[in-house]
Scaffold this motif. Structure first.
Motif, short mmCIF file in Angstrom:
data_model
loop_
_atom_site.label_atom_id
_atom_site.label_comp_id
_atom_site.label_asym_id
_atom_site.label_seq_id
_atom_site.Cartn_x
_atom_site.Cartn_y
_atom_site.Cartn_z
N SER A 414 12.26 43.40 29.87
CA SER A 414 13.19 43.35 28.74
C SER A 414 12.39 43.19 27.44
O SER A 414 11.20 42.86 27.48
CB SER A 414 14.14 42.16 28.90
N GLN A 415 13.09 43.41 26.32
CA GLN A 415 12.41 43.25 25.03
C GLN A 415 11.94 41.80 24.84
O GLN A 415 10.87 41.54 24.28
CB GLN A 415 13.36 43.65 23.89
N ASP A 417 10.98 39.81 27.24
CA ASP A 417 9.77 39.64 28.05
C ASP A 417 8.55 40.16 27.28
O ASP A 417 7.50 39.51 27.24
CB ASP A 417 9.87 40.42 29.37
N GLU A 468 12.64 53.18 30.62
CA GLU A 468 11.81 52.26 31.40
C GLU A 468 10.32 52.44 31.08
O GLU A 468 9.48 52.58 31.98
CB GLU A 468 12.08 52.41 32.90
#
Lengths: 478, 234
Positions: A414-415, A417, A468
């Motif tokens: 995710s952004q 992360d 992704e």
């Protein structure tokens, strides 16, 4: 060298100012008092002269000094008054009893206008005197007597020189007492000012002394802690304390940067060092044939080479951050640097069957910056891409004169992360197999990138795309 | 003794694995956190050697998961480059039994692993004595009375495990789980083969009666069952 002292400056400054002001005030006051007293004395002397002059008269045709007749032997108007009269015609003289038969100095030229002058009395005392020419007075009784006896008075033919004086010794004594009182008062005030200034300074500086004790008692762990500003600290000292606190905050930041850097550097080296130590420990743990030894030494060398590179990079960065060495900008071709960095990662990328899209080497864009740091930066970005790409994924590197982009497939990130990825010791947890990089930068590779970017004046952003993939964009202008 | 090693840095992982195998441990290894957790949750281990910074799942998460789920608390030793007091406290508070900072000597790691496995079976001595058998765990040697007993690594591991659980009946599955590597193949029938080899060597030194077969359950090593061999008539 004499150390400047606020207390000394204040005491000397205030003392001088007060002494000058008080001296001027005292002199002015003394002068006023003296003038007033002298004026009073002059008035007294003139009054006495008029009184005495009024007592020079004719009685039955004879000139008499009436006050002598009435008060012979008794000092007139106190012991301080001395007077004497001279007949201008006969030279006959009359004295007050206070003169005790001695003469006053006869004034040389006397008119009917009274003249004030300073003289010395026969007893040696200074005196204020008035000299005047007086004509004998003829009163009504004398006029009746002259009419009855057909007598003609001629006061104008017998003028009297009169000198009336007042002893100035008591006045001089009074003025001396006033002077002495003023001097003692000045000294007392000066002393009091010194004591008060000392106490005020001592009290005002007490918070500073407390701060000094606090600072002197600090250990290595608390050396950059903020000073707690006491409520009693004078307003004049607050700006200095606040400035000192701001300085401590900067020191604290610098120490934290140093600590973080040492921590990152230590971590960067510990794992490969542990690997190399373990390989060598195994090698000597049992008798082995030479081929086995050689193979193990090669394995240790394979760990040592990137470790050596890491040490060089960390030292280079540390020297630049500490100001020990300067950035040495050089122009270089980006595809060339990317190609060099890729060489050390190629084997890992092959193991993961990664598809690689690198920019063409010919006519690639150039950039001018510190080359060793740029190499570390690009190497760490590519290493990160290899580590976190899933098996069979891709890595795409594009560049132009403004920016460099490293994009790799990376599922399940995710952004949030990816934003955390720049923090030290954070491992991304993508859907791919991971762990395929050199292993020498695990956990802090991107942290080092961020530090290098700051040093070089670049900017680095990471974004997660809907397909992704993750893209790290290095802007050559912050 | 069976050990799980979870470490993502290849050269270190391979070296630790090699060293522990040399110390007669059965070692399974994993380079990612999620795979390591799967091993830990699906196999019986006597000790887990665990790195913290791992791809996919970090070591602290693995320890916490193990402590939440497992009834039997497998000893965990963390090996990490994170060396501050805060990091060590964090690791131990997460549930680890020991913490070793990289770089470290393999001999120290092995000593700590021995200590943890010993404690796991309630023993506090580095030597295990069962009747006339004395196992020197640091030296990896076995004596039967006054004589040294020459064992292969697999036989040593089997005897050490049975001795750790002396007096207990140990199933073939338990032995399989603790003595054989996940990648070694075969089945629990292999256990019978190695027990046979071990019994033969014990018999050669007059200690055959120590190792009993409990039909339908497994095997038991017990000092109670030991009987002195009868002296041969001259």
């Amino acid at each position: 060298m004499k150390v400047p002292s606020i207390k000394r400056h204040l005491i000397v400054g205030c003392g001088l100012a007060i002494v000058v002001l008080f001296t001027l005030g005292s002199v002015s006051l003394y002068w006023s008092i003296q003038r007033y007293l002298r004026k009073e004395l002059d008035a007294t002397v003139l009054d006495s002269m008029e009184f005495v002059a009024a007592e020079i008269e004719y009685e039955e045709g004879q000139l008499v000094y009436d006050w002598l007749d009435e008060r012979q032997g008794v000092p007139l108007m106190g012991k301080l008054l001395f007077f004497q009269g001279w007949s201008a015609k006969s030279g006959e003289t009359h004295r007050s009893a206070t003169l005790d038969g001695q003469d006053l100095p006869r004034p040389p030229a006397v008119t009917r206008e009274p003249v004030l002058l300073d003289i010395e009395l026969p007893n040696g005392h200074p005196a204020r005197a008035v000299a005047v020419e007086v004509l004998p007075r003829i009163d009504d009784d004398e006029r009746r007597w002259a009419a009855e006896h057909r007598f003609t008075h001629d006061p104008a033919s017998d003028p009297q020189v009169l000198l009336v004086s007042h002893d100035m010794k008591p006045l001089m004594r009074t003025l001396f007492r006033i002077r002495r009182a003023l001097v003692i008062e000045s000294l007392a005030i000066l002393l009091m000012v010194g004591v008060v200034v000392h106490l005020v300074i001592k009290r005002s500086l007490r918070p500073l002394q407390e701060l000094s004790v606090d600072l002197a008692g600090r250990g290595a762990g608390t050396i950059d802690e903020q000073i707690e500003v006491p409520a009693s600290l004078p307003a004049e000292l607050r700006p200095q304390t606040e400035a000192f606190n701001a300085l401590l905050a900067r020191i604290s930041d610098a120490r934290k940067r140093d600590r973080d850097f040492a921590l990152h550097a230590s971590h960067e080296l510990r794992t490969p060092l542990a690997g190399m130590q373990a390989i060598l420990e195994n090698a000597v743990s049992a008798p082995r044939d030479p081929a086995d030894f050689i193979e193990r030494i090669h394995r240790a060398l394979a760990v040592l080479m990137p470790l050596s590179d890491s040490v060089s990079r960390i030292l280079h960065l540390a020297r630049i951050q500490s100001g020990e060495s300067q950035l040495a900008p050089e122009s270089c071709q980006l595809p060339e640097i990317i190609g060099e960095a890729w060489q050390s990662l190629e084997a890992a990328a092959k193991r993961k069957r990664l598809e690689l899209r690198l920019p063409a080497a010919a006519d690639g864009p150039g950039v001018t910056t510190d080359l060793p740091l740029l190499r570390v930066l690009i190497n760490n970005l590519l290493d990160n891409a290899v580590r976190h790409s899933p098996d069979g994924g891709f890595i795409e590197v594009t560049c132009d004169p403004e920016r460099l982009r490293v994009r790799n497939s990376c599922a399940g990130i995710s952004q949030a992360d990816i934003n955390r990825a720049f923090d030290p010791f954070v491992q991304l947890q993508p859907g791919g197999s991971g762990g395929g990089g050199t292993g020498a930068t695990a956990g802090i590779g991107l942290t080092l990138c961020r530090e290098i970017v700051e040093v070089l004046g670049f900017s680095l952003q990471a974004t997660v795309s809907a397909d992704e993939s993750v893209t790290f964009t290095l802007e050559f202008r912050a | 003794m069976r050990c799980l090693l979870i470490e993502d840095y290849g050269p270190l992982r391979e070296s630790i694995q090699e060293y522990l195998r040399g110390q007669h441990y059965v070692v399974d290894s994993s380079e990612t956190g999620d795979e390591g957790l799967w091993y830990a949750e699906n196999h019986e281990y006597d000790v887990i050697v665990l790195d913290i910074m791992l791809p996919k799942m970090d070591g602290l998460q693995i320890v916490r998961r193990l402590r939440e789920r497992q009834e039997r608390k497998v000893p965990v030793i963390i090996v990490s480059a994170r060396d501050t007091v805060e990091h060590r406290v964090e690791g131990l508070d997460a549930g680890a039994d020991d913490y070793l900072v990289k770089p470290f000597a393999l001999s120290e790691l092995a000593a700590r692993v021995r200590a943890l496995t010993r404690r796991g079976y309630g023993s506090h001595s580095p030597r295990i004595t069962v009747g006339p058998i004395e196992i020197d765990r640091p030296g990896k040697s076995v004596r039967c009375g006054d004589e040294a007993l020459a064992l292969t690594p697999r036989e040593y591991t089997l005897l050490e495990y049975l001795a750790m659980r002396a007096g207990e009946t140990v199933s073939r599955t338990d032995i399989w789980d603790h003595v054989y590597e996940d990648s070694s193949g075969g089945s629990s029938n292999n256990v019978d083969v190695y027990v046979g080899y071990l019994r033969k060597k014990l018999a050669a030194h007059g200690c055959k009666s120590l190792l009993q077969t409990i039909r339908g359950f497994g095997y038991r090593l017990s000092a109670d069952s030991f009987t002195e061999p009868e002296a041969e008539p001259e």
